[in-house]
Write a protein that holds these residues in place. Structure first.
Motif, mmCIF file in Angstrom:
data_model
loop_
_atom_site.group_PDB
_atom_site.id
_atom_site.type_symbol
_atom_site.label_atom_id
_atom_site.label_comp_id
_atom_site.label_asym_id
_atom_site.label_seq_id
_atom_site.Cartn_x
_atom_site.Cartn_y
_atom_site.Cartn_z
ATOM 1 N N ALA A 35 6.777 20.821 -26.775
ATOM 2 C CA ALA A 35 7.811 20.489 -25.800
ATOM 3 C C ALA A 35 7.557 19.053 -25.329
ATOM 4 O O ALA A 35 6.408 18.652 -25.131
ATOM 5 C CB ALA A 35 7.763 21.440 -24.618
ATOM 6 N N VAL A 36 8.630 18.300 -25.178
ATOM 7 C CA VAL A 36 8.537 16.918 -24.718
ATOM 8 C C VAL A 36 9.353 16.803 -23.431
ATOM 9 O O VAL A 36 10.519 17.206 -23.388
ATOM 10 C CB VAL A 36 9.080 15.935 -25.781
ATOM 11 N N PHE A 37 8.726 16.261 -22.388
ATOM 12 C CA PHE A 37 9.376 16.100 -21.094
ATOM 13 C C PHE A 37 9.413 14.629 -20.713
ATOM 14 O O PHE A 37 8.562 13.847 -21.142
ATOM 15 C CB PHE A 37 8.607 16.872 -20.010
ATOM 16 N N GLU A 38 10.386 14.259 -19.869
ATOM 17 C CA GLU A 38 10.448 12.884 -19.380
ATOM 18 C C GLU A 38 9.202 12.592 -18.548
ATOM 19 O O GLU A 38 8.617 13.489 -17.938
ATOM 20 C CB GLU A 38 11.705 12.646 -18.553
ATOM 21 N N ALA A 39 8.795 11.335 -18.546
ATOM 22 C CA ALA A 39 7.654 10.908 -17.734
ATOM 23 C C ALA A 39 8.150 10.630 -16.316
ATOM 24 O O ALA A 39 9.120 9.906 -16.128
ATOM 25 C CB ALA A 39 7.019 9.658 -18.319
ATOM 26 N N PRO A 40 7.507 11.217 -15.311
ATOM 27 C CA PRO A 40 7.954 10.981 -13.932
ATOM 28 C C PRO A 40 7.488 9.614 -13.433
ATOM 29 O O PRO A 40 6.487 9.076 -13.908
ATOM 30 C CB PRO A 40 7.273 12.105 -13.158
ATOM 31 N N ALA A 41 8.227 9.085 -12.483
ATOM 32 C CA ALA A 41 7.845 7.830 -11.839
ATOM 33 C C ALA A 41 7.221 8.159 -10.493
ATOM 34 O O ALA A 41 7.761 8.964 -9.744
ATOM 35 C CB ALA A 41 9.066 6.942 -11.644
ATOM 36 N N GLY A 42 6.075 7.569 -10.192
ATOM 37 C CA GLY A 42 5.457 7.771 -8.890
ATOM 38 C C GLY A 42 4.159 8.533 -8.975
ATOM 39 O O GLY A 42 3.541 8.636 -10.033
ATOM 40 N N ALA A 43 3.767 9.072 -7.843
ATOM 41 C CA ALA A 43 2.496 9.793 -7.727
ATOM 42 C C ALA A 43 2.756 11.194 -7.188
ATOM 43 O O ALA A 43 3.679 11.411 -6.397
ATOM 44 C CB ALA A 43 1.560 9.041 -6.786
ATOM 45 N N SER A 44 1.925 12.132 -7.610
ATOM 46 C CA SER A 44 2.069 13.490 -7.094
ATOM 47 C C SER A 44 1.644 13.514 -5.628
ATOM 48 O O SER A 44 0.864 12.668 -5.167
ATOM 49 C CB SER A 44 1.225 14.473 -7.901
ATOM 50 N N LEU A 45 2.147 14.480 -4.917
ATOM 51 C CA LEU A 45 1.771 14.629 -3.513
ATOM 52 C C LEU A 45 0.286 14.958 -3.371
ATOM 53 O O LEU A 45 -0.297 14.721 -2.323
ATOM 54 C CB LEU A 45 2.626 15.695 -2.835
ATOM 55 N N ALA A 46 -0.327 15.497 -4.431
ATOM 56 C CA ALA A 46 -1.772 15.756 -4.405
ATOM 57 C C ALA A 46 -2.545 14.444 -4.370
ATOM 58 O O ALA A 46 -3.624 14.364 -3.791
ATOM 59 C CB ALA A 46 -2.190 16.578 -5.616
ATOM 60 N N GLU A 47 -1.990 13.407 -4.986
ATOM 61 C CA GLU A 47 -2.638 12.093 -5.017
ATOM 62 C C GLU A 47 -2.398 11.298 -3.742
ATOM 63 O O GLU A 47 -3.245 10.534 -3.321
ATOM 64 C CB GLU A 47 -2.118 11.283 -6.209
ATOM 65 N N GLN A 48 -1.227 11.474 -3.160
ATOM 66 C CA GLN A 48 -0.862 10.678 -1.990
ATOM 67 C C GLN A 48 0.152 11.432 -1.148
ATOM 68 O O GLN A 48 1.296 11.614 -1.551
ATOM 69 C CB GLN A 48 -0.279 9.340 -2.456
ATOM 70 N N THR A 49 -0.252 11.874 0.046
ATOM 71 C CA THR A 49 0.665 12.552 0.954
ATOM 72 C C THR A 49 1.342 11.494 1.821
ATOM 73 O O THR A 49 0.670 10.752 2.523
ATOM 74 C CB THR A 49 -0.087 13.560 1.844
ATOM 75 N N PRO A 50 2.658 11.420 1.761
ATOM 76 C CA PRO A 50 3.352 10.392 2.537
ATOM 77 C C PRO A 50 3.487 10.774 4.003
ATOM 78 O O PRO A 50 3.423 11.949 4.364
ATOM 79 C CB PRO A 50 4.728 10.349 1.884
ATOM 80 N N HIS A 51 3.645 9.770 4.839
ATOM 81 C CA HIS A 51 4.060 10.008 6.221
ATOM 82 C C HIS A 51 5.530 9.622 6.251
ATOM 83 O O HIS A 51 5.897 8.489 5.946
ATOM 84 C CB HIS A 51 3.269 9.165 7.216
ATOM 85 N N LEU A 52 6.379 10.574 6.597
ATOM 86 C CA LEU A 52 7.823 10.333 6.579
ATOM 87 C C LEU A 52 8.417 10.526 7.963
ATOM 88 O O LEU A 52 8.116 11.522 8.630
ATOM 89 C CB LEU A 52 8.504 11.306 5.614
ATOM 90 N N PRO A 53 9.263 9.602 8.400
ATOM 91 C CA PRO A 53 9.998 9.835 9.648
ATOM 92 C C PRO A 53 10.950 11.016 9.459
ATOM 93 O O PRO A 53 11.229 11.441 8.332
ATOM 94 C CB PRO A 53 10.754 8.523 9.867
ATOM 95 N N ALA A 54 11.465 11.538 10.549
ATOM 96 C CA ALA A 54 12.277 12.761 10.541
ATOM 97 C C ALA A 54 13.419 12.714 9.534
ATOM 98 O O ALA A 54 13.605 13.649 8.753
ATOM 99 C CB ALA A 54 12.818 13.032 11.944
ATOM 100 N N ALA A 55 14.188 11.644 9.524
ATOM 101 C CA ALA A 55 15.340 11.568 8.621
ATOM 102 C C ALA A 55 14.895 11.592 7.164
ATOM 103 O O ALA A 55 15.549 12.216 6.319
ATOM 104 C CB ALA A 55 16.161 10.314 8.906
ATOM 105 N N GLU A 56 13.785 10.947 6.845
ATOM 106 C CA GLU A 56 13.271 10.952 5.471
ATOM 107 C C GLU A 56 12.718 12.320 5.091
ATOM 108 O O GLU A 56 12.863 12.760 3.949
ATOM 109 C CB GLU A 56 12.199 9.881 5.293
ATOM 110 N N ALA A 57 12.082 12.995 6.034
ATOM 111 C CA ALA A 57 11.561 14.338 5.762
ATOM 112 C C ALA A 57 12.709 15.294 5.461
ATOM 113 O O ALA A 57 12.616 16.117 4.534
ATOM 114 C CB ALA A 57 10.730 14.836 6.940
ATOM 115 N N VAL A 58 13.793 15.181 6.199
ATOM 116 C CA VAL A 58 14.955 16.033 5.943
ATOM 117 C C VAL A 58 15.567 15.690 4.593
ATOM 118 O O VAL A 58 15.962 16.584 3.827
ATOM 119 C CB VAL A 58 16.011 15.912 7.068
ATOM 120 N N ARG A 59 15.633 14.418 4.267
ATOM 121 C CA ARG A 59 16.178 14.004 2.967
ATOM 122 C C ARG A 59 15.332 14.590 1.828
ATOM 123 O O ARG A 59 15.864 15.088 0.835
ATOM 124 C CB ARG A 59 16.223 12.482 2.868
#
Length: 179
Positions: free
Chosen positions: A39-63
């Motif tokens: 099986a071949v899958f697209e390569a994701p862009a970015g980092a997993s949440l295990a690698e980096q947990t973001p701090h998001l303001p309320a509107a971004e968290a809802v998004r």
């Protein structure tokens, strides 16, 4: 690549369901060769949440909540459930756009759409810093912007989670607009 064991066959079939989902927030399956068991899958862009947990303001968290709900809804629509949504299987790009991974899920557990909803809520609760329940998540997000907590039906699948997240989004945007 998958070997010829029953466990590998089960893992291959499990990866196909999210890979067939039509969503910009779910990793796409680009190819499946049953003869070579590849099986071949697209390569994701970015980092997993295990690698980096973001701090998001309320509107971004809802998004983020809405986008993950849309991902789950797409998977549920093709008759599957992810069964492993978590910090290892959600990748965020630089703009906090998520990709729910389909590759590398392994042997599936007996998961349901409700399990995916619980996993998404738990994931967002970890980011926001509250108890892993939708009422607690909604209360924490609304408290950040001074919004009343909206009424919602407890979600059981991706679509109903999106409806709850949309009500939360409206409350947050109304509070931010009133400032």
């Amino acid at each position: 690549r998958f070997d010829a064991t029953d466990a590998a066959s089960s893992a291959l079939e499990h990866a196909r369901s999210p890979g067939r989902a039509q969503s910009p927030f779910v990793q796409r399956a680009l190819g499946l060769d049953r003869t070579n068991r590849t099986a071949v899958f697209e390569a994701p862009a970015g980092a997993s949440l295990a690698e980096q947990t973001p701090h998001l303001p309320a509107a971004e968290a809802v998004r983020l909540l809405k986008r993950l709900a849309r991902a789950a809804a797409a998977i549920h629509e093709v008759g599957g459930s992810h069964g492993a949504i978590g910090t290892r299987t959600v990748v965020l790009d630089d703009s906090a756009v998520p990709t729910v991974m389909a590759a590398g899920l392994g042997v599936p557990a007996d998961a349901t759409p409700a399990d995916d909803v619980t996993a998404i809520i738990t994931l967002l609760a970890d980011i926001v810093g509250c108890a892993p329940a939708l009422p607690a998540l909604a209360a924490a997000i609304c408290a950040e912007v001074g919004a009343p907590v909206p009424a919602f039906v407890p979600p059981t699948d991706g679509e109903s989670l999106y409806s709850a997240a949309d009500a939360l989004d409206i409350a947050v945007l109304a509070a931010l607009g009133a400032r």
